[in-house]
Design a protein around this motif. Sequence first.
Motif, PDB file in Angstrom:
ATOM      1  N   LEU A  19       0.838  -1.190   0.000  1.00 55.62           N
ATOM      2  CA  LEU A  19       0.000   0.000   0.000  1.00 55.62           C
ATOM      3  C   LEU A  19       0.872   1.239   0.000  1.00 55.62           C
ATOM      4  CD1 LEU A  19      -2.685  -0.970   2.674  1.00 55.62           C
ATOM      5  CD2 LEU A  19      -2.613  -1.527   0.239  1.00 55.62           C
ATOM      6  N   SER A  20       0.394   2.274  -0.664  1.00 60.66           N
ATOM      7  CA  SER A  20       1.082   3.564  -0.702  1.00 60.66           C
ATOM      8  C   SER A  20       0.153   4.654  -0.209  1.00 60.66           C
ATOM      9  CB  SER A  20       1.526   3.896  -2.126  1.00 60.66           C
ATOM     10  OG  SER A  20       2.401   2.920  -2.641  1.00 60.66           O
ATOM     11  N   SER A  34       0.621   6.958  10.045  1.00 57.41           N
ATOM     12  CA  SER A  34       0.094   5.663  10.486  1.00 57.41           C
ATOM     13  C   SER A  34      -0.837   5.062   9.447  1.00 57.41           C
ATOM     14  CB  SER A  34      -0.702   5.831  11.790  1.00 57.41           C
ATOM     15  OG  SER A  34       0.103   6.316  12.835  1.00 57.41           O
ATOM     16  N   TRP A  35      -0.933   3.744   9.508  1.00 53.05           N
ATOM     17  CA  TRP A  35      -1.957   3.025   8.768  1.00 53.05           C
ATOM     18  C   TRP A  35      -2.927   2.420   9.788  1.00 53.05           C
ATOM     19  CZ3 TRP A  35      -2.985   2.840   3.666  1.00 53.05           C
ATOM     20  CH2 TRP A  35      -1.984   3.244   2.781  1.00 53.05           C
ATOM     21  N   TYR A  36      -4.199   2.582   9.504  1.00 55.16           N
ATOM     22  CA  TYR A  36      -5.258   1.957  10.268  1.00 55.16           C
ATOM     23  C   TYR A  36      -6.035   1.033   9.328  1.00 55.16           C
ATOM     24  CZ  TYR A  36      -4.775   5.304  14.143  1.00 55.16           C
ATOM     25  OH  TYR A  36      -4.317   6.036  15.204  1.00 55.16           O
ATOM     26  N   PHE A  67       4.262  -7.312   8.271  1.00 54.12           N
ATOM     27  CA  PHE A  67       4.096  -5.996   7.652  1.00 54.12           C
ATOM     28  C   PHE A  67       5.319  -5.135   7.934  1.00 54.12           C
ATOM     29  CE2 PHE A  67      -0.877  -5.654   7.679  1.00 54.12           C
ATOM     30  CZ  PHE A  67      -0.952  -6.902   7.080  1.00 54.12           C
ATOM     31  N   THR A  68       5.657  -4.305   6.958  1.00 54.05           N
ATOM     32  CA  THR A  68       6.769  -3.366   7.134  1.00 54.05           C
ATOM     33  C   THR A  68       6.337  -1.989   6.657  1.00 54.05           C
ATOM     34  OG1 THR A  68       8.391  -5.123   6.756  1.00 54.05           O
ATOM     35  CG2 THR A  68       9.164  -2.844   6.603  1.00 54.05           C
ATOM     36  N   LEU A  69       6.515  -1.017   7.529  1.00 57.69           N
ATOM     37  CA  LEU A  69       6.152   0.367   7.221  1.00 57.69           C
ATOM     38  C   LEU A  69       7.417   1.162   6.937  1.00 57.69           C
ATOM     39  CD1 LEU A  69       3.951   2.548   7.122  1.00 57.69           C
ATOM     40  CD2 LEU A  69       4.211   2.809   9.584  1.00 57.69           C
ATOM     41  N   SER A  70       7.392   1.930   5.867  1.00 61.58           N
ATOM     42  CA  SER A  70       8.540   2.760   5.532  1.00 61.58           C
ATOM     43  C   SER A  70       8.044   4.054   4.910  1.00 61.58           C
ATOM     44  CB  SER A  70       9.473   2.027   4.561  1.00 61.58           C
ATOM     45  OG  SER A  70       8.801   1.729   3.350  1.00 61.58           O
ATOM     46  N   LEU A  80       3.255   0.576   3.055  1.00 58.88           N
ATOM     47  CA  LEU A  80       2.999  -0.544   3.955  1.00 58.88           C
ATOM     48  C   LEU A  80       3.130  -1.825   3.138  1.00 58.88           C
ATOM     49  CD1 LEU A  80       2.189  -1.354   6.862  1.00 58.88           C
ATOM     50  CD2 LEU A  80      -0.182  -1.479   6.026  1.00 58.88           C
ATOM     51  N   GLN A  81       4.244  -2.503   3.335  1.00 59.91           N
ATOM     52  CA  GLN A  81       4.460  -3.784   2.670  1.00 59.91           C
ATOM     53  C   GLN A  81       3.823  -4.867   3.520  1.00 59.91           C
ATOM     54  OE1 GLN A  81       6.002  -4.557  -0.343  1.00 59.91           O
ATOM     55  NE2 GLN A  81       5.242  -6.623   0.069  1.00 59.91           N
ATOM     56  N   MET A  82       2.900  -5.594   2.923  1.00 56.46           N
ATOM     57  CA  MET A  82       2.152  -6.610   3.653  1.00 56.46           C
ATOM     58  C   MET A  82       2.438  -7.983   3.039  1.00 56.46           C
ATOM     59  SD  MET A  82      -1.484  -4.630   4.202  1.00 56.46           S
ATOM     60  CE  MET A  82      -1.983  -4.781   2.500  1.00 56.46           C
TER      61      MET A  82
END
Length: 117
Positions: A19-20, A34-36, A67-70, A80-82
Amino acid sequence: VQLVESGGGLVQPGGSLRLSCEASGFTFSNYHMSWYRQAPGKERELVATIYSTGHITNYAESVKGRFTLSRDIVTKTVYLQMNSLKSEDTGVYSCRALHLDGRAEYWGQGTQVIVSS
């Protein structure tokens, strides 16, 4: 001010999505990003946060290790790499920007993620 999410879709269990969230209209480096997510019939939950310094990230227990957030300061984009997706990861994923002093908050429209065979 805009937060535009993309990258959602339908994926099989065990698959991956990235996700972007592209930000504009505010000083990106002054905001925690943040991602919710919100699953059908459930309350919205925090998935992951990257702080304004960019050096610290926090994850919900349910996504740790998967998951990895960058973020990219130049393009003002959060990713958000899921990986190893599960059916319980299904939901609408939304991006949130919170000013480091809490004075301002912005939300994107959300992107749908469906994990199903």
